[in-house]
Design a protein around this motif. Structure first.
Motif, PDB file in Angstrom:
ATOM      1  N   ARG A 131       0.292   0.858  -6.666  1.00 17.60           N
ATOM      2  CA  ARG A 131       0.119   0.375  -5.413  1.00 17.60           C
ATOM      3  C   ARG A 131      -0.926   1.557  -4.876  1.00 17.60           C
ATOM      4  NH1 ARG A 131       2.022  -3.579  -2.621  1.00 17.60           N
ATOM      5  NH2 ARG A 131       1.586  -2.319  -0.834  1.00 17.60           N
ATOM      6  N   LYS A 141      -3.866   0.645  -1.606  1.00 14.96           N
ATOM      7  CA  LYS A 141      -2.466  -0.106  -0.825  1.00 14.96           C
ATOM      8  C   LYS A 141      -2.042   0.912  -0.454  1.00 14.96           C
ATOM      9  CE  LYS A 141      -2.359  -4.197  -3.947  1.00 14.96           C
ATOM     10  NZ  LYS A 141      -1.261  -5.093  -4.363  1.00 14.96           N
ATOM     11  N   GLN A 142      -0.889   0.336   1.221  1.00 10.81           N
ATOM     12  CA  GLN A 142      -0.006   1.295   1.184  1.00 10.81           C
ATOM     13  C   GLN A 142       1.143   1.350   1.260  1.00 10.81           C
ATOM     14  OE1 GLN A 142      -1.270  -0.875   5.397  1.00 10.81           O
ATOM     15  NE2 GLN A 142      -0.637   0.677   6.818  1.00 10.81           N
ATOM     16  N   TYR A 191       3.525   3.539   4.868  1.00  8.46           N
ATOM     17  CA  TYR A 191       2.789   2.593   6.240  1.00  8.46           C
ATOM     18  C   TYR A 191       5.258   2.585   6.082  1.00  8.46           C
ATOM     19  CZ  TYR A 191       3.251  -2.490   8.791  1.00  8.46           C
ATOM     20  OH  TYR A 191       3.795  -2.599   9.700  1.00  8.46           O
ATOM     21  N   ASP A 244       6.001  -5.474  -5.548  1.00  7.89           N
ATOM     22  CA  ASP A 244       4.794  -5.398  -4.743  1.00  7.89           C
ATOM     23  C   ASP A 244       4.177  -6.923  -3.972  1.00  7.89           C
ATOM     24  OD1 ASP A 244       2.947  -3.928  -5.239  1.00  7.89           O
ATOM     25  OD2 ASP A 244       0.916  -6.046  -5.946  1.00  7.89           O
ATOM     26  N   ALA A 245       4.918  -7.661  -3.851  1.00  9.67           N
ATOM     27  CA  ALA A 245       4.691  -8.983  -3.498  1.00  9.67           C
ATOM     28  C   ALA A 245       5.029  -8.243  -1.868  1.00  9.67           C
ATOM     29  CB  ALA A 245       4.442 -10.262  -3.992  1.00  9.67           C
ATOM     30  N   TRP A 246       6.770  -8.237  -2.200  1.00 10.22           N
ATOM     31  CA  TRP A 246       7.584  -7.927  -1.136  1.00 10.22           C
ATOM     32  C   TRP A 246       7.294  -7.661  -0.358  1.00 10.22           C
ATOM     33  CZ3 TRP A 246      10.740  -3.813   0.159  1.00 10.22           C
ATOM     34  CH2 TRP A 246      11.285  -3.616   0.263  1.00 10.22           C
ATOM     35  N   CYS A 247       6.391  -6.438  -0.846  1.00  8.92           N
ATOM     36  CA  CYS A 247       6.038  -4.851  -0.221  1.00  8.92           C
ATOM     37  C   CYS A 247       4.645  -5.557   0.927  1.00  8.92           C
ATOM     38  CB  CYS A 247       5.228  -3.647  -0.723  1.00  8.92           C
ATOM     39  SG  CYS A 247       6.428  -3.071  -1.618  1.00  8.92           S
ATOM     40  N   ASP A 248       3.594  -5.933   0.378  1.00  6.85           N
ATOM     41  CA  ASP A 248       3.081  -6.929   1.177  1.00  6.85           C
ATOM     42  C   ASP A 248       3.790  -7.968   2.367  1.00  6.85           C
ATOM     43  OD1 ASP A 248       1.465  -5.381  -0.364  1.00  6.85           O
ATOM     44  OD2 ASP A 248       0.981  -6.965  -1.421  1.00  6.85           O
ATOM     45  N   ARG A 249       4.954  -8.327   2.002  1.00  5.32           N
ATOM     46  CA  ARG A 249       5.524  -9.167   3.117  1.00  5.32           C
ATOM     47  C   ARG A 249       5.842  -8.702   4.099  1.00  5.32           C
ATOM     48  NH1 ARG A 249      10.400 -12.872   0.101  1.00  5.32           N
ATOM     49  NH2 ARG A 249       9.690 -13.407   2.160  1.00  5.32           N
ATOM     50  N   ILE A 256       5.532  -5.265   5.059  1.00  2.83           N
ATOM     51  CA  ILE A 256       3.811  -5.115   6.284  1.00  2.83           C
ATOM     52  C   ILE A 256       3.450  -6.040   7.131  1.00  2.83           C
ATOM     53  CG2 ILE A 256       1.290  -3.878   6.293  1.00  2.83           C
ATOM     54  CD1 ILE A 256       2.529  -2.966   3.277  1.00  2.83           C
ATOM     55  N   GLU A 257       3.087  -7.764   6.327  1.00  5.24           N
ATOM     56  CA  GLU A 257       2.635  -8.402   7.362  1.00  5.24           C
ATOM     57  C   GLU A 257       3.627  -9.163   8.135  1.00  5.24           C
ATOM     58  OE1 GLU A 257       0.845 -12.935   6.536  1.00  5.24           O
ATOM     59  OE2 GLU A 257       2.065 -12.165   4.900  1.00  5.24           O
TER      60      GLU A 257
END
Length: 342
Positions: free
Chosen positions: A176, A181-182, A247, A321-326, A328-329
């Protein structure tokens, strides 16, 4: 001395194996042999499952040791097994516990061996406490020659230490960072943490072997260097040659939304989100001249270089990776929903 390591090829114990193999000591290691090709040729290897007591006894025969060191004992049942196996075979039994066993949060951020042991957040730590209590009772009641060692976050060239990661390690966090990415950091990144290069740890540990001041005692082996998590991640980013883009998310929120296999309740609330500074005066009295000499920025450069040059250590975790994005979102949406009142 004649020394037996149970384990001997892990993050902590591999450096001890290398240093003892280069010394005048006679070194044996007992494990399942998954990394036997990495063991120095001078070391006597006993390939066995330590839980198979009959097989272990058959291979050890009548051998006696000056020290037996347990690196892979995590439950009281495993320690009871060791007492049966080695009660009459060793002058010293060294048990690797954990600094995560200390009270969370402790009454003081300065931790000594006398700090209360209690961790309501992490079963791993509670099991370590139970193992310590069992061994100290055995020492008091029957003279079992135990020494307890409590490491903090010890790392080596095979892995880069970070605080929030998936079950397969830190590579996805590094990926990341390299992708711009953050990366999620618990709290605001300002809590203090202590990391130690495994070769430094090994020198302190070896100084306790055969040491008359060590029997019946507990020691913590740490560096005197304390860094904020922001500084830790900044060092990692510099080693990668990228910009650190943090983040920040509250630890209790991360623990509440993380999949069970991430174990963030234990790893964060029970360990890495709490500021700790370790006082290693007791160790330095027992092992004169001991000093951790590897600064984190130096050690992590070695780790990053090693991982980048060994593809087998670059294990991707798209789910993490997807969990991190979720996460943050979700936090950004929550922030956006609270518009200022005019």
């Amino acid at each position: 001395m004649k020394i037996l390591l149970i384990g001997g090829t892990g993050t902590i114990s591999s450096a001890i194996t290398r240093q003892l193999a280069e010394s005048r000591h006679e070194l044996w290691i007992l494990n399942r042999g998954s990394r036997k090709d990495e063991v120095p040729s001078s070391v006597k290897q006993v390939i066995a499952d330590i839980d198979d007591e009959r097989a272990v006894l058959q291979q050890l025969g009548s051998e006696q040791f000056d020290a037996v060191c347990e690196f892979i004992g995590f439950t009281p049942a495993q320690v009871e097994r060791d007492i049966r196996l080695f009660r009459d075979r060793t002058r010293q039994y060294v048990y690797i516990s954990s600094a995560s066993a200390y009270n969370k949060p402790a009454a003081s951020h300065v931790i000594t061996e006398g700090t209360t042991l209690s961790n309501p957040y992490w079963e791993y730590s509670r099991n370590k406490i139970a193992c310590e209590e069992l061994l100290l009772r055995e020492y008091r009641d029957n003279g079992f020659p135990v020494t307890i060692v409590r490491p903090s976050h010890t790392y080596c060239e095979r892995g880069v230490p970070v605080s929030v990661h998936g079950p397969k390690g830190s590579w996805q966090v590094l990926k990341r960072m390299m992708e711009g990415k953050q990366v999620i950091v618990q709290g605001d990144g300002s809590s203090l943490w202590t990391l130690m290069w495994n070769e430094d740890f090994a020198r302190g540990f070896i100084g306790l072997l055969g040491n008359p001041k060590a029997i019946g005692e507990a020691f913590q082996i740490m560096s005197d260097e304390s860094l904020t998590w922001n500084q830790v991640y900044q060092c990692v980013a510099r080693a990668l040659g990228v910009t650190f883009r943090p983040y920040y998310v509250a630890s209790d929120f991360l623990a509440s939304v993380a999949p069970k296999e991430y174990d963030l309740t234990g790893n964060l609330l029970g360990d890495k989100s709490v500021t700790v500074v370790f006082d290693c005066t007791k160790l330095k009295r027992a092992v004169p001249g001991f000093q951790a000499v590897t600064r984190f920025d130096e050690g992590v450069r070695r780790s990053v270089a090693y991982v980048l040059s060994h593809p087998e250590l670059q294990v991707e975790e798209p789910e993490f990776d997807a969990w991190c994005d979720r996460v943050i979102e979700a936090q950004e949406k929550a922030k956006a929903s609270f518009q200022p009142i005019e």
